[in-house]
Scaffold this motif. Structure first.
Motif, PDB file in Angstrom:
ATOM      1  N   UNK A  47       0.829  -1.205   0.000  1.00  0.00           N
ATOM      2  CA  UNK A  47       0.000   0.000   0.000  1.00  0.00           C
ATOM      3  C   UNK A  47       0.864   1.256   0.000  1.00  0.00           C
ATOM      4  N   UNK A  48       1.940   1.218   0.774  1.00  0.00           N
ATOM      5  CA  UNK A  48       2.853   2.368   0.831  1.00  0.00           C
ATOM      6  C   UNK A  48       3.618   2.515  -0.483  1.00  0.00           C
ATOM      7  N   UNK A  49       4.170   1.411  -0.979  1.00  0.00           N
ATOM      8  CA  UNK A  49       4.996   1.477  -2.191  1.00  0.00           C
ATOM      9  C   UNK A  49       4.200   1.837  -3.437  1.00  0.00           C
ATOM     10  N   UNK A  50       2.950   1.386  -3.537  1.00  0.00           N
ATOM     11  CA  UNK A  50       2.153   1.759  -4.702  1.00  0.00           C
ATOM     12  C   UNK A  50       1.894   3.265  -4.681  1.00  0.00           C
ATOM     13  N   UNK A  51       1.686   3.824  -3.492  1.00  0.00           N
ATOM     14  CA  UNK A  51       1.524   5.273  -3.384  1.00  0.00           C
ATOM     15  C   UNK A  51       2.786   6.014  -3.772  1.00  0.00           C
ATOM     16  N   UNK A  52       3.941   5.495  -3.340  1.00  0.00           N
ATOM     17  CA  UNK A  52       5.226   6.110  -3.699  1.00  0.00           C
ATOM     18  C   UNK A  52       5.405   6.114  -5.215  1.00  0.00           C
ATOM     19  N   UNK A  53       5.142   4.973  -5.847  1.00  0.00           N
ATOM     20  CA  UNK A  53       5.303   4.870  -7.303  1.00  0.00           C
ATOM     21  C   UNK A  53       4.393   5.849  -8.043  1.00  0.00           C
ATOM     22  N   UNK A  54       3.137   5.909  -7.647  1.00  0.00           N
ATOM     23  CA  UNK A  54       2.198   6.825  -8.299  1.00  0.00           C
ATOM     24  C   UNK A  54       2.577   8.274  -8.002  1.00  0.00           C
ATOM     25  N   UNK A  55       3.037   8.563  -6.793  1.00  0.00           N
ATOM     26  CA  UNK A  55       3.463   9.921  -6.446  1.00  0.00           C
ATOM     27  C   UNK A  55       4.649  10.387  -7.283  1.00  0.00           C
ATOM     28  N   UNK A  56       5.612   9.502  -7.478  1.00  0.00           N
ATOM     29  CA  UNK A  56       6.768   9.828  -8.327  1.00  0.00           C
ATOM     30  C   UNK A  56       6.293  10.103  -9.750  1.00  0.00           C
ATOM     31  N   UNK A  57       5.431   9.235 -10.273  1.00  0.00           N
ATOM     32  CA  UNK A  57       4.945   9.389 -11.649  1.00  0.00           C
ATOM     33  C   UNK A  57       4.155  10.682 -11.830  1.00  0.00           C
ATOM     34  N   UNK A  58       3.293  11.004 -10.886  1.00  0.00           N
ATOM     35  CA  UNK A  58       2.489  12.228 -10.995  1.00  0.00           C
ATOM     36  C   UNK A  58       3.378  13.463 -10.916  1.00  0.00           C
ATOM     37  N   UNK A  59       4.343  13.471  -9.991  1.00  0.00           N
ATOM     38  CA  UNK A  59       5.215  14.650  -9.882  1.00  0.00           C
ATOM     39  C   UNK A  59       6.093  14.784 -11.115  1.00  0.00           C
ATOM     40  N   UNK A  60       6.547  13.666 -11.671  1.00  0.00           N
ATOM     41  CA  UNK A  60       7.312  13.725 -12.919  1.00  0.00           C
ATOM     42  C   UNK A  60       6.446  14.286 -14.037  1.00  0.00           C
ATOM     43  N   UNK A  61       5.172  13.905 -14.068  1.00  0.00           N
ATOM     44  CA  UNK A  61       4.253  14.417 -15.091  1.00  0.00           C
ATOM     45  C   UNK A  61       4.029  15.913 -14.918  1.00  0.00           C
ATOM     46  N   UNK A  62       3.844  16.358 -13.676  1.00  0.00           N
ATOM     47  CA  UNK A  62       3.662  17.796 -13.420  1.00  0.00           C
ATOM     48  C   UNK A  62       4.901  18.565 -13.865  1.00  0.00           C
ATOM     49  N   UNK A  63       6.080  18.069 -13.511  1.00  0.00           N
ATOM     50  CA  UNK A  63       7.332  18.714 -13.917  1.00  0.00           C
ATOM     51  C   UNK A  63       7.424  18.770 -15.440  1.00  0.00           C
ATOM     52  N   UNK A  64       7.179  17.634 -16.075  1.00  0.00           N
ATOM     53  CA  UNK A  64       7.275  17.550 -17.543  1.00  0.00           C
ATOM     54  C   UNK A  64       6.266  18.479 -18.230  1.00  0.00           C
ATOM     55  N   UNK A  65       5.031  18.418 -17.808  1.00  0.00           N
ATOM     56  CA  UNK A  65       3.984  19.199 -18.479  1.00  0.00           C
ATOM     57  C   UNK A  65       4.140  20.693 -18.199  1.00  0.00           C
ATOM     58  N   UNK A  66       4.282  21.049 -16.926  1.00  0.00           N
ATOM     59  CA  UNK A  66       4.309  22.475 -16.573  1.00  0.00           C
ATOM     60  C   UNK A  66       5.641  23.128 -16.927  1.00  0.00           C
TER      61      UNK A  66
END
Length: 160
Positions: free
Chosen positions: A17-36
């Motif tokens: 449960x913790x690691x799946x959140x970490x993985x999704x959090x990394x992916x979302x922040x990478x997407x925000x960085x990339x897009x914005x």
């Protein structure tokens, strides 16, 4: 007949449960960085120390990695939910931890140690660096706080 491959117990898998959140959090922040910052504001690319073509290629590779991580993370998330092994509190804590960890890693390692790129060019960097890294640290600390809170609630429930 009951499918024996599915667990009968309705207990959360703390680690997953913790690691799946970490993985999704990394992916979302990478997407925000990339897009914005890479696309909309065009402040930098993932790798700015070469030609514009290499910079664009590096952005594409980052984008591909973030999409793979996001899709994989959501499949993992869905599997945990299906098996009733997901703790949403732990997943949210992991999400904040992953997002803040990515932001802080990018700000310290990519920007300062490896010097792959800066946040922005042609400006005084200190205010940008401070905001970037403080935002990452706040997300990271919020993730730690949520994880501690979620784990203390779990241990409190098991102790009763």
């Amino acid at each position: 007949m009951v499918d024996s491959s599915l667990p009968r117990a309705r207990t959360a898998d703390v680690r997953s449960s913790t690691l799946v959140g970490v993985l999704i959090g990394i992916a979302i922040m990478a997407a925000v960085d990339e897009i914005v910052f890479h696309q909309l504001l065009a402040w930098h690319h993932f790798y700015d120390r070469s030609t514009p073509s290499v910079a664009l290629l590096s952005d594409g590779l980052l984008h591909a990695a973030e999409v793979i991580a996001l899709v994989g993370g959501f499949f993992w998330f869905a599997d945990l939910r299906r098996r009733r092994a997901l703790s949403s509190r732990l997943a949210w804590g992991g999400f904040l931890l992953g997002a803040g960890g990515f932001q802080l890693f990018d700000g310290l390692v990519d920007h300062k140690v490896l010097r792959l790129h800066q946040i922005r060019y042609g400006v005084h960097l200190v205010p940008y660096d401070v905001v970037w890294n403080v935002a990452g640290a706040v997300l990271l600390l919020a993730g730690v706080a949520v994880l501690r809170w979620a784990r203390s609630r779990r241990s409190g429930v098991g102790a009763r």
